[in-house]
Structure formats: structure tokens, C-alpha cells
Design a protein around this motif. Structure first.
Motif, PDB file in Angstrom:
ATOM      1  N   LYS A   3      90.714 -86.502  36.355  1.00 38.07           N
ATOM      2  CA  LYS A   3      89.505 -86.106  37.081  1.00 38.07           C
ATOM      3  C   LYS A   3      89.039 -87.214  38.025  1.00 38.07           C
ATOM      4  N   ILE A   4      89.173 -88.456  37.618  1.00 41.86           N
ATOM      5  CA  ILE A   4      88.792 -89.576  38.485  1.00 41.86           C
ATOM      6  C   ILE A   4      89.724 -89.625  39.694  1.00 41.86           C
ATOM      7  N   LYS A   5      91.015 -89.449  39.452  1.00 44.21           N
ATOM      8  CA  LYS A   5      91.961 -89.453  40.576  1.00 44.21           C
ATOM      9  C   LYS A   5      91.637 -88.318  41.552  1.00 44.21           C
ATOM     10  N   GLU A   6      91.320 -87.142  41.022  1.00 39.82           N
ATOM     11  CA  GLU A   6      90.944 -86.022  41.890  1.00 39.82           C
ATOM     12  C   GLU A   6      89.686 -86.352  42.690  1.00 39.82           C
ATOM     13  N   PHE A   7      88.700 -86.995  42.044  1.00 42.09           N
ATOM     14  CA  PHE A   7      87.480 -87.375  42.746  1.00 42.09           C
ATOM     15  C   PHE A   7      87.789 -88.367  43.868  1.00 42.09           C
ATOM     16  N   ILE A   8      88.559 -89.396  43.577  1.00 43.09           N
ATOM     17  CA  ILE A   8      88.822 -90.414  44.606  1.00 43.09           C
ATOM     18  C   ILE A   8      89.664 -89.816  45.731  1.00 43.09           C
ATOM     19  N   GLU A   9      90.582 -88.912  45.420  1.00 43.29           N
ATOM     20  CA  GLU A   9      91.359 -88.240  46.474  1.00 43.29           C
ATOM     21  C   GLU A   9      90.449 -87.396  47.368  1.00 43.29           C
ATOM     22  N   LYS A  10      89.495 -86.714  46.758  1.00 43.56           N
ATOM     23  CA  LYS A  10      88.519 -85.928  47.528  1.00 43.56           C
ATOM     24  C   LYS A  10      87.674 -86.848  48.412  1.00 43.56           C
ATOM     25  N   PHE A  11      87.251 -87.972  47.849  1.00 44.96           N
ATOM     26  CA  PHE A  11      86.471 -88.942  48.609  1.00 44.96           C
ATOM     27  C   PHE A  11      87.279 -89.481  49.794  1.00 44.96           C
ATOM     28  N   GLY A 115      88.747-102.028  46.605  1.00 41.99           N
ATOM     29  CA  GLY A 115      88.644-101.413  45.294  1.00 41.99           C
ATOM     30  C   GLY A 115      87.316-100.685  45.230  1.00 41.99           C
ATOM     31  N   PHE A 116      87.345 -99.441  44.836  1.00 44.81           N
ATOM     32  CA  PHE A 116      86.119 -98.655  44.679  1.00 44.81           C
ATOM     33  C   PHE A 116      85.839 -98.526  43.196  1.00 44.81           C
ATOM     34  N   ILE A 117      84.637 -98.858  42.792  1.00 46.97           N
ATOM     35  CA  ILE A 117      84.227 -98.766  41.397  1.00 46.97           C
ATOM     36  C   ILE A 117      83.462 -97.458  41.230  1.00 46.97           C
ATOM     37  N   ILE A 118      83.866 -96.678  40.246  1.00 51.93           N
ATOM     38  CA  ILE A 118      83.357 -95.324  40.063  1.00 51.93           C
ATOM     39  C   ILE A 118      82.773 -95.184  38.665  1.00 51.93           C
ATOM     40  N   SER A 119      81.712 -94.420  38.545  1.00 48.38           N
ATOM     41  CA  SER A 119      81.158 -94.075  37.245  1.00 48.38           C
ATOM     42  C   SER A 119      80.587 -92.666  37.316  1.00 48.38           C
ATOM     43  N   GLU A 120      80.227 -92.152  36.164  1.00 47.04           N
ATOM     44  CA  GLU A 120      79.588 -90.844  36.109  1.00 47.04           C
ATOM     45  C   GLU A 120      78.083 -91.066  36.045  1.00 47.04           C
ATOM     46  N   ILE A 121      77.379 -90.547  37.031  1.00 47.40           N
ATOM     47  CA  ILE A 121      75.927 -90.666  37.134  1.00 47.40           C
ATOM     48  C   ILE A 121      75.358 -89.250  37.125  1.00 47.40           C
ATOM     49  N   GLU A 122      74.527 -88.959  36.146  1.00 52.93           N
ATOM     50  CA  GLU A 122      73.918 -87.626  36.024  1.00 52.93           C
ATOM     51  C   GLU A 122      74.960 -86.505  36.162  1.00 52.93           C
ATOM     52  N   ASN A 123      76.040 -86.644  35.399  1.00 52.29           N
ATOM     53  CA  ASN A 123      77.126 -85.653  35.327  1.00 52.29           C
ATOM     54  C   ASN A 123      77.929 -85.487  36.618  1.00 52.29           C
ATOM     55  N   GLU A 124      77.846 -86.467  37.510  1.00 53.92           N
ATOM     56  CA  GLU A 124      78.649 -86.451  38.740  1.00 53.92           C
ATOM     57  C   GLU A 124      79.321 -87.799  38.907  1.00 53.92           C
ATOM     58  N   PHE A 125      80.589 -87.782  39.336  1.00 44.21           N
ATOM     59  CA  PHE A 125      81.254 -89.040  39.653  1.00 44.21           C
ATOM     60  C   PHE A 125      80.673 -89.577  40.950  1.00 44.21           C
ATOM     61  N   LYS A 126      80.451 -90.887  40.985  1.00 43.38           N
ATOM     62  CA  LYS A 126      79.908 -91.548  42.172  1.00 43.38           C
ATOM     63  C   LYS A 126      80.581 -92.912  42.335  1.00 43.38           C
ATOM     64  N   ILE A 127      80.720 -93.330  43.578  1.00 45.85           N
ATOM     65  CA  ILE A 127      81.141 -94.695  43.869  1.00 45.85           C
ATOM     66  C   ILE A 127      79.905 -95.567  43.619  1.00 45.85           C
ATOM     67  N   ILE A 128      80.016 -96.536  42.713  1.00 47.86           N
ATOM     68  CA  ILE A 128      78.866 -97.386  42.372  1.00 47.86           C
ATOM     69  C   ILE A 128      79.025 -98.821  42.851  1.00 47.86           C
ATOM     70  N   GLY A 129      80.211 -99.174  43.325  1.00 45.46           N
ATOM     71  CA  GLY A 129      80.429-100.531  43.809  1.00 45.46           C
ATOM     72  C   GLY A 129      81.686-100.604  44.647  1.00 45.46           C
ATOM     73  N   LEU A 130      81.746-101.629  45.464  1.00 46.01           N
ATOM     74  CA  LEU A 130      82.882-101.865  46.342  1.00 46.01           C
ATOM     75  C   LEU A 130      83.365-103.288  46.171  1.00 46.01           C
ATOM     76  N   MET A 131      84.648-103.469  46.262  1.00 45.80           N
ATOM     77  CA  MET A 131      85.186-104.819  46.308  1.00 45.80           C
ATOM     78  C   MET A 131      86.295-104.850  47.344  1.00 45.80           C
ATOM     79  N   GLY A 132      86.420-105.994  47.969  1.00 44.05           N
ATOM     80  CA  GLY A 132      87.445-106.165  48.997  1.00 44.05           C
ATOM     81  C   GLY A 132      88.236-107.411  48.721  1.00 44.05           C
ATOM     82  N   VAL A 133      89.359-107.554  49.390  1.00 36.46           N
ATOM     83  CA  VAL A 133      90.154-108.752  49.183  1.00 36.46           C
ATOM     84  C   VAL A 133      89.434-109.946  49.802  1.00 36.46           C
TER      85      VAL A 133
END
Length: 187
Positions: A3-11, A115-133
Motif C-alpha cells: 500500500k505504501i508503494k502504491e501511494f508513493i507511485e501515485k504521488f 527520500g520521502f518520509i511517509i506516515s499514516e495521518i488520520e487514516n490517510e498516507f501523507k508525506i511527512i518529511g523530506l530528505m536529500g543527499v
């Protein structure tokens, strides 16, 4: 992880759609697409995604020839791997290790960019943080990861939580002497 992979692919598909609409000189559709992209992240992260609404096309105005010859139309980032962690703040988080926006070349010819950091917030996956090289200012050599935008501020890329597992999808290139080593790590 599926489900996370599907979310990030959609994003990533939405991100590519935004750039495509901009490259097609479709300002209204571009701005609507950006708003939809931001809905997939928490508030403060959205502005750090590198794409934002515009009042005009400015330097992005393309001629018909440029539109026809543009290799970046509908080109999504590559997902190299996903890792999951048990977080004290969010319970469970995932990190998607990605290529640069609009990658040119085969997936294993490109290196880690974000790198995109993802979590479930109020029953929805959301990007909650970003990291770069993180680059050395003098040599431009990759030295690791840096946090870009976080909310809450106590989310730390060096302390994501207890590592659970990783799924690897595509091996990146090793032109930066960093990406392949990071890909192979259980982290």
C-alpha cells in the motif's frame, strides 16, 4: 509495504503530471495539479516539494517545437527501495528512496536524490518529511543525507526509529560512490 508503494507511485505520477502540465503551457491545470499534490503531504512539507503554484509561465513558457521534443513529459522518478521503521512519534513510518525528478536514462544509471518520509495521518498516507543527499560544498561529492523540511521538528532522519524491514526494487547506479551502498544497507 504494498500500500505504501502504491501511494508513493501515485504521488510520483501526480508530481510528473504537474511538470507535464507546466511544460504544455497549461497554467490552470498545472496549479490544480500542484494543489492535489500538496494534499498528499502535510502542510509544511508541501512547499518543500520543489513545485508550487504560479501566476504566469515565465521562463517555463514553451514553444510548440519545445513541447514536441521534450523528453521529460510524464517521466516519474524511480523508486529504488522502501524501508519501514517503528517510530515513537508516528507509530510506523516508511522512507521511499528516489531518483531525481524527471530522470533521464535507465533506473540503474541514475542515483539517489531524495527520500520521502511517509506516515499514516488520520487514516490517510501523507508525506511527512523530506530528505536529500548532502553534498560536499567543494567537491560536490555525496556525503550522506540531510533533512530538508519536517513537521514536527523532532522528526530526525538520523533517528527514524527502530528499523523493521526494507524492500528493494531497482538497483541504482554507483556514479556517486553513495547510492549503491545506501541501497544495499538494511536501513
Amino acid at each position: 509495504m504494498k500500500k505504501i508503494k502504491e501511494f508513493i507511485e501515485k504521488f510520483l505520477a501526480k508530481e510528473a503530471e504537474c511538470w507535464t502540465k507546466l511544460n504544455f503551457n497549461d497554467l490552470d491545470a498545472f496549479n490544480e495539479c500542484v494543489r492535489e499534490l500538496y494534499m498528499m503531504s502535510i502542510d509544511r512539507v508541501g512547499k518543500g516539494l520543489g513545485v508550487s503554484e504560479r501566476n504566469d509561465l515565465g521562463i517555463f513558457k514553451r514553444t510548440e517545437v519545445e513541447i514536441a521534443e521534450n523528453p521529460l513529459i510524464n517521466k516519474s522518478r524511480y523508486i529504488y527501495k522502501l524501508s519501514s521503521y517503528k517510530s515513537k512519534i508516528y507509530n510506523e513510518i516508511w522512507v521511499a528512496y528516489l531518483s531525481m525528478k524527471n530522470p533521464i536514462g535507465n533506473p540503474n544509471e541514475v542515483v539517489f536524490s531524495d527520500g520521502f518520509i511517509i506516515s499514516e495521518i488520520e487514516n490517510e498516507f501523507k508525506i511527512i518529511g523530506l530528505m536529500g543527499v548532502k553534498l560536499n560544498d567543494l567537491t560536490m561529492e555525496v556525503k550522506g543525507w540531510k533533512g530538508n523540511i519536517y513537521n514536527p521538528s523532532d522528526l530526525d532522519i538520523k533517528k527514524l526509529g527502530k528499523f523493521i524491514k526494507t524492500e528493494r526494487y531497482i538497483e541504482p547506479g554507483n556514479y556517486d560512490n553513495f547510492s549503491l551502498a545506501e541501497y544495499l544497507k538494511d536501513k
